[in-house]
Design a protein around this motif. Structure first.
Motif, PDB file in Angstrom:
ATOM      1  N   MET A  26       1.549  -1.282  -0.249  1.00 45.40           N
ATOM      2  CA  MET A  26      -0.411   0.191  -0.337  1.00 45.40           C
ATOM      3  C   MET A  26       0.757   1.059   0.144  1.00 45.40           C
ATOM      4  N   PRO A  27       0.307   2.208  -0.528  1.00 43.05           N
ATOM      5  CA  PRO A  27       1.218   3.216  -0.278  1.00 43.05           C
ATOM      6  C   PRO A  27       1.065   4.553   0.948  1.00 43.05           C
ATOM      7  N   VAL A  28       1.926   5.505   1.060  1.00 38.09           N
ATOM      8  CA  VAL A  28       2.130   6.054   2.287  1.00 38.09           C
ATOM      9  C   VAL A  28       0.590   7.030   2.650  1.00 38.09           C
ATOM     10  N   TRP A  29      -0.278   6.980   1.353  1.00 40.23           N
ATOM     11  CA  TRP A  29      -1.536   7.264   2.280  1.00 40.23           C
ATOM     12  C   TRP A  29      -3.138   6.263   2.241  1.00 40.23           C
ATOM     13  N   GLU A  30      -2.995   5.288   2.634  1.00 42.45           N
ATOM     14  CA  GLU A  30      -3.174   4.547   3.203  1.00 42.45           C
ATOM     15  C   GLU A  30      -2.356   3.943   4.302  1.00 42.45           C
ATOM     16  N   VAL A  31      -1.584   3.814   4.853  1.00 45.61           N
ATOM     17  CA  VAL A  31      -0.742   2.723   5.719  1.00 45.61           C
ATOM     18  C   VAL A  31      -1.875   3.382   7.653  1.00 45.61           C
ATOM     19  N   LYS A  32      -1.206   2.998   8.457  1.00 42.74           N
ATOM     20  CA  LYS A  32      -1.967   3.304   9.676  1.00 42.74           C
ATOM     21  C   LYS A  32      -1.261   2.924  10.462  1.00 42.74           C
ATOM     22  N   PRO A  33      -1.423   4.276  11.400  1.00 41.31           N
ATOM     23  CA  PRO A  33      -0.279   4.487  12.842  1.00 41.31           C
ATOM     24  C   PRO A  33      -0.416   3.505  13.912  1.00 41.31           C
ATOM     25  N   GLY A  34       1.157   2.977  14.281  1.00 43.96           N
ATOM     26  CA  GLY A  34       1.277   1.964  15.009  1.00 43.96           C
ATOM     27  C   GLY A  34       1.189   0.813  14.671  1.00 43.96           C
ATOM     28  N   GLU A  35       1.116   0.597  13.347  1.00 46.92           N
ATOM     29  CA  GLU A  35       1.261  -0.717  12.494  1.00 46.92           C
ATOM     30  C   GLU A  35       2.766  -1.119  12.100  1.00 46.92           C
ATOM     31  N   THR A  36       3.110  -1.739  12.200  1.00 47.71           N
ATOM     32  CA  THR A  36       4.606  -2.427  11.453  1.00 47.71           C
ATOM     33  C   THR A  36       4.098  -2.665   9.915  1.00 47.71           C
ATOM     34  N   TYR A  37       5.350  -2.924   9.015  1.00 52.26           N
ATOM     35  CA  TYR A  37       5.139  -3.230   8.009  1.00 52.26           C
ATOM     36  C   TYR A  37       6.429  -3.683   7.259  1.00 52.26           C
ATOM     37  N   ALA A  38       6.876  -4.104   6.075  1.00 49.78           N
ATOM     38  CA  ALA A  38       7.807  -4.690   5.519  1.00 49.78           C
ATOM     39  C   ALA A  38       7.733  -3.551   4.374  1.00 49.78           C
ATOM     40  N   MET A  39       9.197  -2.098   4.130  1.00 47.58           N
ATOM     41  CA  MET A  39       8.966  -1.186   3.411  1.00 47.58           C
ATOM     42  C   MET A  39       9.086  -1.685   1.869  1.00 47.58           C
ATOM     43  N   VAL A  40       9.148  -0.956   1.451  1.00 45.91           N
ATOM     44  CA  VAL A  40       9.474  -1.318  -0.175  1.00 45.91           C
ATOM     45  C   VAL A  40       9.653   0.389  -0.594  1.00 45.91           C
ATOM     46  N   ILE A  41      10.277   0.334  -1.993  1.00 45.13           N
ATOM     47  CA  ILE A  41      10.953   1.835  -2.162  1.00 45.13           C
ATOM     48  C   ILE A  41      10.894   1.475  -4.088  1.00 45.13           C
ATOM     49  N   THR A  42      10.542   2.363  -4.813  1.00 50.00           N
ATOM     50  CA  THR A  42      10.661   2.705  -5.952  1.00 50.00           C
ATOM     51  C   THR A  42      11.940   3.443  -6.696  1.00 50.00           C
ATOM     52  N   SER A  43      12.234   4.125  -6.890  1.00 48.90           N
ATOM     53  CA  SER A  43      13.982   5.070  -6.492  1.00 48.90           C
ATOM     54  C   SER A  43      14.748   5.092  -7.687  1.00 48.90           C
ATOM     55  N   CYS A  44      15.143   6.234  -7.378  1.00 51.42           N
ATOM     56  CA  CYS A  44      15.994   6.806  -9.040  1.00 51.42           C
ATOM     57  C   CYS A  44      17.072   5.928  -9.308  1.00 51.42           C
ATOM     58  N   ASN A  45      17.361   4.981  -7.983  1.00 48.32           N
ATOM     59  CA  ASN A  45      18.376   4.159  -7.822  1.00 48.32           C
ATOM     60  C   ASN A  45      18.193   3.106  -9.142  1.00 48.32           C
ATOM     61  N   GLY A  46      17.184   2.661 -10.109  1.00 49.46           N
ATOM     62  CA  GLY A  46      16.355   1.696 -10.545  1.00 49.46           C
ATOM     63  C   GLY A  46      16.199   1.109  -9.764  1.00 49.46           C
ATOM     64  N   LEU A  47      16.121   0.879  -8.256  1.00 48.90           N
ATOM     65  CA  LEU A  47      15.262   0.057  -8.162  1.00 48.90           C
ATOM     66  C   LEU A  47      13.568  -0.235  -8.143  1.00 48.90           C
ATOM     67  N   TRP A  48      12.909  -1.028  -8.872  1.00 50.11           N
ATOM     68  CA  TRP A  48      11.576  -0.596  -8.780  1.00 50.11           C
ATOM     69  C   TRP A  48      10.826  -2.026  -8.388  1.00 50.11           C
ATOM     70  N   ARG A  49       9.375  -1.307  -7.377  1.00 53.04           N
ATOM     71  CA  ARG A  49       8.921  -1.843  -5.915  1.00 53.04           C
ATOM     72  C   ARG A  49       9.985  -3.197  -5.081  1.00 53.04           C
ATOM     73  N   TYR A  50      11.641  -2.480  -4.617  1.00 58.57           N
ATOM     74  CA  TYR A  50      11.992  -3.303  -4.216  1.00 58.57           C
ATOM     75  C   TYR A  50      12.155  -3.468  -3.109  1.00 58.57           C
ATOM     76  N   LEU A  51      11.302  -4.592  -2.188  1.00 59.59           N
ATOM     77  CA  LEU A  51      11.707  -4.847  -1.439  1.00 59.59           C
ATOM     78  C   LEU A  51      13.207  -4.762  -0.151  1.00 59.59           C
ATOM     79  N   ILE A  52      13.458  -3.878   0.220  1.00 58.76           N
ATOM     80  CA  ILE A  52      14.537  -3.397   1.183  1.00 58.76           C
ATOM     81  C   ILE A  52      15.091  -4.243   2.070  1.00 58.76           C
ATOM     82  N   GLY A  53      14.254  -4.966   3.142  1.00 60.98           N
ATOM     83  CA  GLY A  53      14.685  -5.460   3.905  1.00 60.98           C
ATOM     84  C   GLY A  53      14.736  -5.317   5.434  1.00 60.98           C
TER      85      GLY A  53
END
Length: 514
Positions: A322-349
């Motif tokens: 989900m994008p930033v506008w759907e997250v809920k406070p207090g919840e823990t998530y795995a973060m995914v990035i799409t970035s100008c280094n060429g990582l597309w929907r990349y599970l950062i770990g």
């Protein structure tokens, strides 16, 4: 040296105003980033592979592009390393950040594109200073030098094409920094990029001993080693006897909580400030924007589009992200990035907890692979960091390094967690410390508390003491000794801790022979 801070403040102030403007506009700001990233994606091989020209919205992107890990993009990255253009990002990339942490044990090589340097990494560093200056109106940070502790270009890649550099992220950043910044930075590039830590440490001491250092940046565990050596070389009691103008430590990479008491002993606490940053090989993502630690402001406009996967949705990450506008406070998530280094929907770990949604603030919960869940307890690094900090505070002990792993039920004894701790100040009673640590861990993790209840499912944790320098020797043996490398705090298997115990046995055997 002249204090240039009053002249510098107006240059940084717009970034604080920009961050303030994100309130109520997170979706708009992130959609702007998304649009710019998509305009570059269509010019790449990966964009052609997944039909990026059909993407007209985030929903299209989510349907067409999978969530990937490094293993999924390794082949594409190695094509880039070997000189191919337009693979994950338009143009040719000549810099790569070497990092560990893949499931097959191999190193990662994260692209450091020209755009990621300009719009992300250096922009993040600018934002750190901007927020620090707002929080500290009396700062004189530009009256002296920044001491930036970095890595090197040592790498494992053979046959690199001419002009391609592979090494620690910090080496790439230092090597490409604006020459004007060198007026306010130590050590020199030659020293900063040295590969052998045994040679580098005394060189760092010599380079900084007689400088007016006002701020330091790096990983807490490694900078503590440097500070101790500087204090010893100067015959001083604290680092402020050597650097009286030191006012702030910009730290990241690992939790600062276990080191807070140690730094209070090495510094004059009345003069020191600490600001946490989230600056990984994959990008600069967040910065502490308030005096109180515990959360960081997610940077929304520096070339990254963020997605978050609920931990119970990892079975289908592409659909559950989900994008930033759907997250809920207090919840823990795995973060995914799409970035100008060429990582597309990349599970950062990394896993992050949403501390607030407007402004969007996060705290780092741990690594998706660095946890213990051998008995359903779901213990994360932020749990153990908090628990060990409390145990140290209550006992007067202090810890240099630690790691923990499960001990499984052997039919005669219940399972439990085994901790291996290298002490700075050992507690008078380690068993009592273990009891306090166990209770503290229960207080911050209800799953662990439930498994410990009545001692039915899980026994109390145990602690073994590591000889001084063990973790550094392990890092050196794995080729990872240096200013940006870290010991995994938690493992869900015994691979790492067994290696460490084998080193202890070998060390004891050799000493007995002598």
């Amino acid at each position: 040296m002249i204090d240039f801070t009053p002249l510098a403040r107006p240059l940084f102030a717009p970034r604080v105003k920009a961050a303030d403007s994100w309130i109520g506009r997170a979706r708009e700001v992130q959609c702007d980033q998304f649009g710019w990233l998509m305009s570059n994606l269509v010019r790449t091989c990966v964009g052609e592979r997944y039909n990026a020209r059909a993407v007209s919205s985030y929903d299209d992107f989510r349907k067409l592009f999978p969530v990937v890990s490094y293993e999924d993009v390794r082949d594409d990255v190695m094509r880039m390393v070997m000189g191919e253009s337009d693979i994950l990002w338009p143009g040719r990339c000549r810099r790569f950040a070497q990092s560990s942490g893949t499931s097959d044990g191999k190193s990662k090589y994260v692209p450091v594109t020209d755009d990621s340097l300009k719009f992300n990494h250096y922009a993040g560093g600018r934002d750190v200073v901007a927020h620090y200056l707002r929080l500290n109106p009396q700062s004189r940070i530009f009256s002296g030098k920044s001491f930036i502790l970095g890595g090197s270009y040592a790498n494992e890649v053979a046959g690199l094409p001419r002009g391609v550099k592979v090494g620690d992220l910090s080496a790439n950043l230092i090597d490409n920094i604006n020459p004007l910044a060198n007026m306010f930075r130590i050590p020199s590039k030659d020293v900063a990029l040295m590969a052998d830590w045994h040679d580098k440490l005394p060189a760092l001491v010599e380079a900084s001993l007689h400088q007016n250092v006002t701020n330091i940046s790096g990983v807490p565990s490694w900078f503590m080693t440097v500070i101790r050596e500087v204090i010893a070389a100067a015959g001083a009691s604290t680092i402020h006897d050597v650097w009286p103008g030191l006012e702030v430590f910009f730290h990241g990479g690992i939790s600062f909580d276990p080191y807070r008491v140690l730094y209070s002993r090495l510094t004059d606490p009345s003069k020191m400030h600490y600001l946490e940053t989230y600056n990984a090989s994959e990008g600069f993502f967040a910065v502490q924007s308030t005096v109180e630690p515990g959360s960081m402001l997610l940077l929304l406009d520096i070339g990254v589009f963020y997605e978050f996967i609920p931990l119970d949705g990892m079975d289908d990450p592409a659909s559950n992200a989900m994008p930033v506008w759907e997250v809920k406070p207090g919840e823990t998530y795995a973060m995914v990035i799409t970035s100008c280094n060429g990582l597309w929907r990349y599970l950062i770990g990394d896993t992050v907890t949403i501390e607030s949604v407007d402004p969007l603030k996060i705290s780092i919960a741990g690594r998706t692979k660095h946890f213990i869940n051998a008995f359903g307890e779901e213990v994360m690094v932020h749990n153990t960091d908090a628990a060990i900090a409390e145990a140290c505070e209550r006992t007067g002990a202090s810890v240099l390094n630690y790691t923990a792993a499960p001990v499984y039920d052997d039919g005669g004894h219940r399972g439990h967690h085994q901790w291996l701790i290298e002490w700075e100040n050992k507690p008078d009673d380690i068993d009592a410390f273990a009891g306090i640590l166990d209770l503290a861990l229960q207080s911050v993790n209800s799953d662990y508390q439930a498994k410990r209840s009545g001692g039915i499912f899980l026994d109390r944790l145990t602690i073994d003491s590591a000889p001084r320098g063990l973790f550094d020797r392990w890092l050196e043996a794995t080729g990872k000794l240096g200013g940006q490398r870290k010991v995994p705090r938690l493992s869900n298997d015994r691979h790492i801790i067994d290696q460490l115990f084998e080193m202890i046995r070998s060390y004891e055997t050799n000493n007995n022979k002598n």
